[in-house]
Design a protein around this motif. Sequence first.
Motif, short mmCIF file in Angstrom:
data_model
loop_
_atom_site.label_atom_id
_atom_site.label_comp_id
_atom_site.label_asym_id
_atom_site.label_seq_id
_atom_site.Cartn_x
_atom_site.Cartn_y
_atom_site.Cartn_z
N GLY A 1 0.82 -1.21 0.00
CA GLY A 1 0.00 0.00 0.00
C GLY A 1 0.85 1.26 0.00
O GLY A 1 2.02 1.24 0.39
N PRO A 2 0.27 2.40 -0.43
CA PRO A 2 1.03 3.64 -0.51
C PRO A 2 1.59 4.11 0.83
O PRO A 2 2.68 4.67 0.89
CB PRO A 2 0.03 4.65 -1.10
N LEU A 3 0.85 3.86 1.92
CA LEU A 3 1.34 4.29 3.24
C LEU A 3 2.59 3.50 3.61
O LEU A 3 3.58 4.07 4.12
CB LEU A 3 0.25 4.10 4.29
N LYS A 4 2.58 2.19 3.38
CA LYS A 4 3.74 1.35 3.67
C LYS A 4 4.93 1.78 2.82
O LYS A 4 6.07 1.83 3.30
CB LYS A 4 3.41 -0.12 3.41
N LEU A 5 4.68 2.11 1.56
CA LEU A 5 5.75 2.56 0.68
C LEU A 5 6.35 3.87 1.18
O LEU A 5 7.58 4.06 1.17
CB LEU A 5 5.23 2.74 -0.75
N LEU A 6 5.48 4.79 1.60
CA LEU A 6 5.94 6.09 2.08
C LEU A 6 6.79 5.94 3.33
O LEU A 6 7.87 6.54 3.44
CB LEU A 6 4.73 6.99 2.36
N ILE A 7 6.33 5.13 4.27
CA ILE A 7 7.08 4.92 5.52
C ILE A 7 8.42 4.24 5.23
O ILE A 7 9.47 4.61 5.78
CB ILE A 7 6.24 4.09 6.51
N SER A 8 8.39 3.23 4.36
CA SER A 8 9.63 2.51 4.03
C SER A 8 10.64 3.44 3.39
O SER A 8 11.85 3.37 3.69
CB SER A 8 9.31 1.35 3.07
N ARG A 9 10.16 4.34 2.52
CA ARG A 9 11.08 5.28 1.87
C ARG A 9 11.69 6.24 2.87
O ARG A 9 12.88 6.49 2.85
CB ARG A 9 10.35 6.04 0.76
N LYS A 10 10.85 6.75 3.78
CA LYS A 10 11.35 7.71 4.78
C LYS A 10 12.39 7.07 5.69
O LYS A 10 13.34 7.72 6.12
CB LYS A 10 10.18 8.26 5.60
N LEU A 11 12.19 5.77 5.98
CA LEU A 11 13.11 5.07 6.88
C LEU A 11 14.26 4.40 6.14
O LEU A 11 15.15 3.82 6.77
CB LEU A 11 12.35 4.01 7.69
N GLY A 12 14.23 4.48 4.83
CA GLY A 12 15.29 3.86 4.04
C GLY A 12 15.25 2.35 4.05
O GLY A 12 16.28 1.69 3.89
N LEU A 13 14.05 1.78 4.22
CA LEU A 13 13.89 0.33 4.29
C LEU A 13 13.54 -0.23 2.91
O LEU A 13 12.87 0.42 2.12
CB LEU A 13 12.79 -0.04 5.29
N SER A 14 13.98 -1.45 2.65
CA SER A 14 13.62 -2.11 1.40
C SER A 14 12.25 -2.75 1.55
O SER A 14 11.83 -3.11 2.65
CB SER A 14 14.66 -3.17 1.02
N VAL A 15 11.55 -2.89 0.45
CA VAL A 15 10.23 -3.49 0.46
C VAL A 15 10.09 -4.36 -0.79
O VAL A 15 10.59 -4.01 -1.86
CB VAL A 15 9.13 -2.41 0.52
N LYS A 16 9.43 -5.49 -0.65
CA LYS A 16 9.26 -6.40 -1.77
C LYS A 16 8.18 -5.88 -2.71
O LYS A 16 7.08 -5.54 -2.26
CB LYS A 16 8.90 -7.80 -1.27
N VAL A 17 8.50 -5.81 -3.99
CA VAL A 17 7.57 -5.28 -4.99
C VAL A 17 7.46 -6.26 -6.16
O VAL A 17 8.36 -7.08 -6.38
CB VAL A 17 8.02 -3.89 -5.49
N PRO A 18 6.37 -6.18 -6.93
CA PRO A 18 6.18 -7.12 -8.05
C PRO A 18 7.27 -7.02 -9.11
O PRO A 18 7.65 -8.02 -9.72
CB PRO A 18 4.82 -6.73 -8.61
N TYR A 19 7.74 -5.81 -9.38
CA TYR A 19 8.81 -5.61 -10.36
C TYR A 19 9.46 -4.25 -10.10
O TYR A 19 8.95 -3.44 -9.33
CB TYR A 19 8.30 -5.69 -11.80
#
Length: 302
Positions: free
Chosen positions: A79-97
């Motif tokens: 979701g967009p909120l998870k993506l936003l938080i991950s970006r702010k914290l510099g965390l990697s997140v699994k994505v389809p491509y």
Amino acid sequence: MSQVSEERLVDVGGLTLNVQEFGDAEQPALVLIMGLGMQMISWPDPLCAGLAERGYRVIRFDNRDSGLSQKFEHQRAPGPLKLLISRKLGLSVKVPYQLRDMASDVVNLLDVLQIGAAHVVGASMGGMIGQLVAALYPERVTSLTSIMSTSGARQLPQPRAEVLKVLMTPAARSEEDYLRNAMRTWSLIGSPAYPPNDEALRARLLAGYRRSYCPGGTARQLAAIAACGSRVNELKRIIAPTLVIHGRDDALVPVEGGEDTARHIPGARLEVIDGMGHDLPEPLLSDFVEMIAGHAGAAVAN
């Protein structure tokens, strides 16, 4: 009037893309890459025809997960909120491509069309993809034009708060909801000096919705952008002559994004347009044709 091909589906490395061409197939190729959730028809016909009349084989296509190209509906994006938080914290997140996969799509399309190298033009997310094509496949890019895009550097200004709020709106469940949300979005991110006619904008938005509405595809593309992070290191490797075009009044990708892109690409030229937001306003189309065609021509001449 330039020649216009029928739209057709082509297989590019096991992926199906919808493609259309303007102009003479014997002329130098110029590939147009559109942005997040947008379809190839968002490249205005007059822009495509104008570039073809300037002597280019203009190729526009629907990115994966948009328009009539292949969808990845069997995969879900964070979701967009998870993506936003991950970006702010510099965390990697699994994505389809990844955006790199979308860059490979462009190169694979060139292979299928038997094009060795092309002028690459990208808008917004398409600019990010174009940057990666130029950085990772330098021999395939004659020139690069990056429009209303960014380097992805974390310290850059983010979209305005009201724009982020609209982008977080849940996917529309009806044509009426979609039109209301889309009109609101474009009122926020469009060019303040070149506002479109409401009736014309409404017709254009409805045409896109009825052609293909795929909010899941937009979510997956957004995840690819978030996972990409900064492209500064890649930008420094670009050797293709580069033109960066950006609107001074862009509320979605602030002008600092374009400035930072140009700053990191060796020899890049920056054109900032007063009154332009995050769109391709009709009154500026002839200017875009001149800038893009002029840049492409100079790249070959030099």
